[in-house]
Each structure stands twice: as structure tokens, then as C-alpha cells.
Design an enzyme around this catalytic site. Structure first.
Site: not given
Ligand code: 9MR
Length: 401
Positions: A204, A246, A282, A311, A313
Site C-alpha cells: 500500500e 501489493n 477488497h 486479499e 473479499d
Molecule cells: O485483516 C487484518 C485485520 O485483522 C487488521 O486489524 C488490519 C489492521 O490494519 O489489517 C487487516 O488486513 C489488511 C491487510 O494486512 C492489508 N490490506 C488490507 C487488509 C484489511 O484491512
């Protein structure tokens, strides 16, 4: 209506050779990650596992949330993991953990640590590494013949306080900071050399308009050059690991994915070891399906990079019980899941799709998007949804369809 899951149903058994269908393993920070770590940028502690079993620890947290004891758990937290009270493992927790574990092993052939590999989780204190959860995940993957994707090395989020302190003005020299990066990548990537197939090295780093995001301390301090350095270090630590950039909102051809395309070209031209582009995926029904995703993926594979959806969903609007507000949305969601799988299978060089969670009750979405959720293949009771059947159908269909 839910899909039927027979004792022999297994998505991973339907995969074409060399294609990965992945999911995440919840762990430290799960459920609490969204509500604690994010709000203050990660300075608060997250929950550590209370037992050996990574799935039980996630089920325990969920039970505490259901029982209304999560608040007590949170207020009792200190940065010292030892002070966290152990919660009793009820039969309900045990059953849920076992079902989740079974689904994770049987349906998917690739795993990503949802939080366990992030800097805050893996190096909570300076010079101290907390590898037990990642080790547990690797053991689980090995037992079940699964590939592992590492996530993630450089990110603006979920960084430990000690690291953020080092970036305060005058706190550390450039040399000291670079030494921290070298240590981190050597320890983390090196430890799992030969066992982690892909690492998200930078996560990101661009804004929607294609400009460089502010807030990643490494990039704020050193500029994008630090990405090349991190890629080189990771490559030295594990020469066979595929190294990825990513991000989200890069499914389509747009300013953000253009920025990745240009950066990828530059890095490759400079001989930097970059191997892949991760499209998080997402998605949300209200924004429409990214119709040009195949074209976008193909321009990256044409550079010689691998591409994965990392990732996935697909969220919908839900009521206060986390159920679909519009029941037909579950059908549209299922169609979208099938389209993502077909799109990925249709582009040579796209090697996998990872779904960001097994069951809706474990998803990060409701904690960030109020009124949205139900984004995964299994519902709150771990029963398969229409989306499950759709993924299975798309895997069985000829590519290109
Ligand atoms: O799914 C993850 C969640 O449990 C955490 O609280 C969160 C913190 O920022 O991160 C989520 O995973 C993220 C991933 O690492 C990067 N892309 C976005 C995902 C969803 O927020």
C-alpha cells in the site's frame, strides 16, 4: 439459502495444476487489530495467543466478544504478553476452532498470516522477535501440504511503537534505521527461507491518484529508493522467494495501478529483484465489478511479473445481525466470486487467489465498514454460502469463460 457441503467437498482438489486458492490464518491482533491497532496507529498491544493452537486462540477471542468479556480483556492488557489472562476453552470454542481448522486445511492450498507477519506482531520490542505464531502457521501449512505467502515487510500500518519512535526527528541516524531494516528482513525472511513462497515486500505505497502515500515511515524518510533496497535485502535472505508489491483499488487500470506499473518497469529495468504484483481485491457490490481486471493483470504479466489476487473479499450491506439486507446480494456476490476466479484463470501468469478470511464472523470488514460485511465463502455458523458453490463451479469451468 446456503450451499451444500458434502464430506468430500474440497475446493483445493478442483484446482488446475500450479494454481493456488488461499486463505488467511487469524491470530494475534485478530478482532482486536481493527479496533485497537488501527485507531492509534498501532501503539496499543494486541492479544497474544493463550494456547498453542492458533485456531483456538482466534475462537477464544470471538467467544470473549460474544460473551461481552472482550472489554475486560482489553482493559487488562499491558504490553507484556504474560499479563494477559487465559480464557477458559469451552466446548463451543473448541468445536468452532476445530471446524475452522478443518475448513482451512481442506479447502485451501495456500495460507497467509492475517496479522502474525506484520512488524508490530513479529517484532513487538526492539531486538526481540516473536516468531511462535508464524512458526505455528508454517507447521500447520507443512502438515497440510500448503504454500505460504508472507505478509508484509514494509507498511504504513501496524508498526511497533519502538520503531515509530526511532523515526521521530533526531531520534536515529539514517545508518541506524537502515541497520534496523537489514536486521528485520534478515531475521524474518531468512528464518523462513525455502518455506515461504512469496513475500509482500511493500504494501500500500500509493494513493488513489498515483502519488506516493505519506505515512509509511520508511518512504517518508528515504523515498521510494527504500523499496528497491528492501527487495534486494529480501532476495539476499531468500533467493528463491517471489517478492511482491501489493495494494487495494488496483483491480482496474487506473491512476493507482498505473503508478505500480511504472514503478515495476523502473525496478525491473534497474535489475531489482521484483517478481510479482498483488491485487488485494477488497471488492464491494455498490462500486461495480472491475470489468477490466483481466486486461490490467495481463499488462503486469507482460512485464514478466507474476500476479495474484491476494486479499479477496466481496462485501455487501448487512443488518444488525450481520445478515444480508437484500437477500439477492448473496447471489450477486456469488457471481462476482466466480468472475474473479474465471478472470484469474484466464490470464496466463496469474497464479492464485487468496480470500481474506474463511467465515464472515472472522472478517475484518464490520470493524471498519459499519453496516457492511458477509463478504466471505462461509457464514457465521461456518456453513458454505452461495459464493462457495460459485467458486467451486468456476474452478471446474473451462478457463476464458
Ligand atoms: O485483516 C487484518 C485485520 O485483522 C487488521 O486489524 C488490519 C489492521 O490494519 O489489517 C487487516 O488486513 C489488511 C491487510 O494486512 C492489508 N490490506 C488490507 C487488509 C484489511 O484491512
Amino acid at each position: 439459502m446456503t450451499a451444500r457441503l458434502t464430506p468430500t467437498s474440497s475446493l483445493r482438489s478442483e484446482l488446475p495444476n500450479g494454481f493456488y486458492l488461499g486463505n488467511v490464518v487469524p491470530g494475534a491482533g485478530h478482532l482486536l487489530g481493527g479496533s485497537l491497532a488501527d485507531k492509534d496507529g498501532g501503539s496499543k498491544p494486541t492479544v497474544r495467543p493463550t494456547g498453542d493452537d492458533i485456531f483456538v486462540s482466534a475462537a477464544l477471542l470471538r467467544q470473549a466478544k460474544k460473551d461481552g468479556t472482550l472489554g475486560d480483556l482489553i482493559s487488562g492488557l499491558t504490553t507484556d504478553a504474560k499479563d494477559i489472562p487465559a480464557l477458559p476453552v469451552t466446548d463451543e470454542v473448541r468445536n468452532e476452532a476445530e471446524t475452522l481448522e478443518h475448513l482451512t486445511a481442506k479447502q485451501f492450498n495456500s495460507l497467509t498470516p492475517e496479522n502474525q507477519g506484520k512488524w508490530q506482531e513479529i517484532a513487538p520490542a526492539r531486538n526481540q522477535f516473536h516468531f511462535s505464531e508464524m512458526d505455528g502457521l508454517l507447521d500447520f501449512a507443512k502438515e497440510n501440504g500448503q504454500r505460504v505467502r508472507g505478509h508484509c515487510l514494509l507498511w504504513h500500518n501496524q508498526n511497533p511503537q519502538w520503531l515509530r519512535d526511532m523515526f521521530e526527528e533526531g531520534a536515529a541516524t539514517d545508518e541506524e534505521l537502515r541497520a534496523v531494516l537489514v536486521q528485520h528482513i534478515n531475521h524474518v525472511v531468512g528464518r523462513y527461507k525455502g518455506h515461504i513462497a512469496q513475500w509482500d515486500v511493500a504494501n500500500e505505497i500509493f494513493n488513489e491518484d498515483g502519488s506516493v502515500r505519506v505515512g509509511n515511515p520508511w518512504i517518508d524518510r528515504f523515498g521510494l529508493e527504500i523499496i528497491a533496497e528492501a527487495l534486494r535485502l529480501a532476495h539476499q535472505a531468500d533467493p528463491n522467494c517471489q517478492l511482491y508489491l501489493n495494494d487495494y483499488n488496483v483491480e482496474s487500470i487506473n491512476a493507482k495501478s498505473d503508478a505500480y506499473y511504472e514503478l515495476s518497469k523502473e525496478l525491473l529495468a534497474a535489475g531489482v529483484p521484483l517478481h510479482g504484483f498483488g491485487i488485494q481485491g477488497h471488492l464491494a457490490l455498490q462500486y461495480g465489478y472491475p470489468n477490466d481486471m483481466r486486461e490490467n493483470m495481463a499488462r503486469f504479466t507482460a512485464l514478466g511479473l507474476g500476479v495474484e489476487i491476494t486479499e479477496l473479499d466481496i462485501r455487501i450491506f448487512v443488518d444488525e445481525n450481520d445478515e444480508a439486507r437484500i437477500p439477492e446480494d448473496l447471489d450477486t456476490q456469488a457471481e462476482w466470486y466466480a468472475r474473479v476466479i474465471s478472470d484469474a484463470l484466464a490470464v496466463p501468469g496469474v497464479t492464485g487467489v487468496t480470500i481474506w478470511g474463511v467465515a464472515d464472523s472472522y472478517s475484518w470488514i464490520p470493524s471498519l465498514f459499519k453496516g457492511e460485511g458477509a463478504a466471505l465463502l462461509f457464514d457465521d455458523n461456518l456453513a458454505p454460502k452461495q459464493a462457495y458453490a460459485a467458486v467451486s463451479g468456476a474452478l471446474g469451468a473451462p478457463a476464458g469463460g
